[in-house]
Design a protein around this motif. Sequence first.
Motif, PDB file in Angstrom:
ATOM      1  N   GLY A 118      -5.200  37.982  44.019  1.00 38.74           N
ATOM      2  CA  GLY A 118      -5.043  36.982  45.072  1.00 38.74           C
ATOM      3  C   GLY A 118      -6.363  36.718  45.770  1.00 38.74           C
ATOM      4  N   ARG A 119      -6.498  35.537  46.322  1.00 40.58           N
ATOM      5  CA  ARG A 119      -7.782  35.088  46.871  1.00 40.58           C
ATOM      6  C   ARG A 119      -8.333  36.022  47.956  1.00 40.58           C
ATOM      7  NH1 ARG A 119     -10.285  30.278  46.074  1.00 40.58           N
ATOM      8  NH2 ARG A 119      -8.477  29.483  44.962  1.00 40.58           N
ATOM      9  N   SER A 186      -4.826  32.752  50.577  1.00 39.07           N
ATOM     10  CA  SER A 186      -4.456  31.555  49.816  1.00 39.07           C
ATOM     11  C   SER A 186      -3.893  30.468  50.723  1.00 39.07           C
ATOM     12  CB  SER A 186      -3.429  31.924  48.739  1.00 39.07           C
ATOM     13  OG  SER A 186      -2.288  32.528  49.327  1.00 39.07           O
ATOM     14  N   ASP A 187      -3.308  30.857  51.858  1.00 38.60           N
ATOM     15  CA  ASP A 187      -2.759  29.867  52.787  1.00 38.60           C
ATOM     16  C   ASP A 187      -3.840  29.184  53.621  1.00 38.60           C
ATOM     17  OD1 ASP A 187      -0.181  30.223  51.996  1.00 38.60           O
ATOM     18  OD2 ASP A 187       0.386  31.567  53.633  1.00 38.60           O
ATOM     19  N   CYS A 189      -7.376  28.752  52.277  1.00 37.98           N
ATOM     20  CA  CYS A 189      -8.422  28.122  51.461  1.00 37.98           C
ATOM     21  C   CYS A 189      -8.040  26.694  51.084  1.00 37.98           C
ATOM     22  CB  CYS A 189      -8.637  28.941  50.187  1.00 37.98           C
ATOM     23  SG  CYS A 189      -9.876  28.221  49.092  1.00 37.98           S
ATOM     24  N   ARG A 207     -10.829  32.874  38.320  1.00 37.68           N
ATOM     25  CA  ARG A 207      -9.850  31.985  37.689  1.00 37.68           C
ATOM     26  C   ARG A 207     -10.406  31.372  36.407  1.00 37.68           C
ATOM     27  NH1 ARG A 207      -6.287  28.316  41.698  1.00 37.68           N
ATOM     28  NH2 ARG A 207      -5.270  28.041  39.699  1.00 37.68           N
ATOM     29  N   ILE A 233      -0.846  28.566  38.876  1.00 39.50           N
ATOM     30  CA  ILE A 233      -1.925  29.503  39.192  1.00 39.50           C
ATOM     31  C   ILE A 233      -2.563  30.113  37.955  1.00 39.50           C
ATOM     32  CG2 ILE A 233      -2.473  31.691  40.342  1.00 39.50           C
ATOM     33  CD1 ILE A 233      -0.335  31.034  42.419  1.00 39.50           C
TER      34      ILE A 233
END
Length: 639
Positions: A118-119, A186-187, A189, A207, A233
């Motif tokens: 996750g980011r 992620s919420d 970026c 990624r 994703i």
Amino acid sequence: AQSGTRSMSAAGAGPPDIRTLSALSTVTAALDKSEERPGQHEMALLVEQAILNKRHLVVQAGTVTGKTLAYLVPALTSGSPVVIATATKALQDQLARKDLPFLADHLGIDFDWAILKGRSNYVCLQRLREVANPDQEQLDLDRIAVTTKAEIDKLAEWAGTSTTGDAAELNWTPTDAAWRSVSVGSDECPGADRCPLGEPCFAEQARRRAQAADVVVVNTHLYGLHVASENAILPDHEVVVFDEAHVLEDIMSDTVGIEISPGRFVALSSTIRRILDDPKTTGSVAEIAETLRDVLSPHVGERLTTSLPDSIQEPLAAARLTLGNASDELIAIETNNEDAKQRRLRAQTMTGRLIQQLDIAVEGREGYVAFVSGSSDSPRLEVAPLDVGPVMDEGVWKRRTAILTSATIPSSLAKRVGIASDLVDAADVGSPFDYESNSMLYCAVHLPNPNASEFRARANDELEALIKAAGGRTLALFTSYRAMDEAAEEMRKRLTVPVLTQREMPKTALVKAFSDDESTCLFATAGLFQGVDVPGGTLSLVVIDRIPFPRPDDPLLSARRDQLGRTAFSEIDIPRASMMLAQAAGRLIRSSTDTGVVAVMDPRLGKANYRWDIVRALPPMKRTRHRSEVENFLRRITG
């Protein structure tokens, strides 16, 4: 992408089963302590056939079967793009840093692999640039502790030399405050296309490596987000392996559903403050956190009605309006400063995604259940699907072949996650350990029911006798902190051996202290039912106070029970209890030379009409109801 390049000799020609076993033998022969493992061979063939026939497979493989190689080898020799989803980041890192490099050296197949997280696991170059800019007063750097600033400087120096930006590569652990200052979730970026550092971005590089790789290793939570995002994703893949699949349903419930907590509004207020100098707006967003905490706290542990109670619905609707106003103000900001634009975009992205989740919570989706989890100080409103099957069917089962594996798998797993019975095969390849000779399962059937008032006192007498026979060397597992604390206090009065409890130190230090002294006893709760690996004579006795049935008042499970009706106990409670008990029992035998006893104080394991459903899920240990037999066995193996 990382890669291993060798000749194709190990894969060879010939029938697939021969090719797979030949490749497996080649790599296992290169292990330091190579040994024949029939269960590993059987599993590898099952995985190979599943991929070849495009049928899903649920396979249970006991501890030290070698299941990682058993699924990796046939997956790689099949030539199919594969994603490995693990329940923990630790196993994810082990695969990417140990198992896959090992196969690259010894399998003889040219393949690329990548790890994707996750980011928020990667340092954000844009955030680093902003933090390094002394003109950004909105970052409130003056309020950051000196030690945190020093950590940020250290993280910036590391990021300048790192090729991945992955926090797991650090040889030290930064504080949460320091890491949050240089990373984004992620919420938050806005995406690579809208960021001036999108090209060198560590998360985006990961990624891109994943897009080019033959094998991608992720955690199951990220895979759940992939399913929830309608496969947006991860790269296309033909095969997915869910390792530690016993937690698949719970993780999918978390990721497919939503969670709204007071802390999210505090974080959003802080993000908005970095770009918007308006105390009224940022203050109103921050105030939502307090309001939400006040209205949710009385309902902790409760399942809510489909249409939320007015006491919760109205504050959520008001929060939606507040965020809408904040969003309008963010949109109206005009700036030519690129860093300021990025702070605005992150604030807008974070605001927009929280608005979406508020809308879902307020509308009351059919097929979902709302409940409040957490504690009174930190409550969380969750909205989760009653049945993850439909979304899993559309997002996974209809699209690719799935391998689900674990050392312990609930009997109802395939049904619970929505795999049609005619599309899946199930198998148990056993364990390489000689449980019959080396271990014993003892059920104290003479004790009263665990709900009886005299149970605890009688169980303590039993515990004392067993620990004395074992000479310490005991891991005692309890289904509640209260039971653990009472037993520990009583044993410290009666025994001369040291007794440690889970409250006294972090897990890693606790397990080390237990491992270093054979006479020590460790008392713990459900958190140590799995993940404790103490081979050798230090652990000769595992005591479990009662069958670990899930709480009857668990709001999500109670809703699922209502949905199932009379079959709920057999489809939810027994499989979950069996899995947890098997996980706990699995702490005992960790190597081929380990010996010991698993003692269950709950007489229902020997008397209840469902007892065989649970016993069959345990390792095939010799069974007894006589404590004298157990004491003699313990004295013999520890003497």
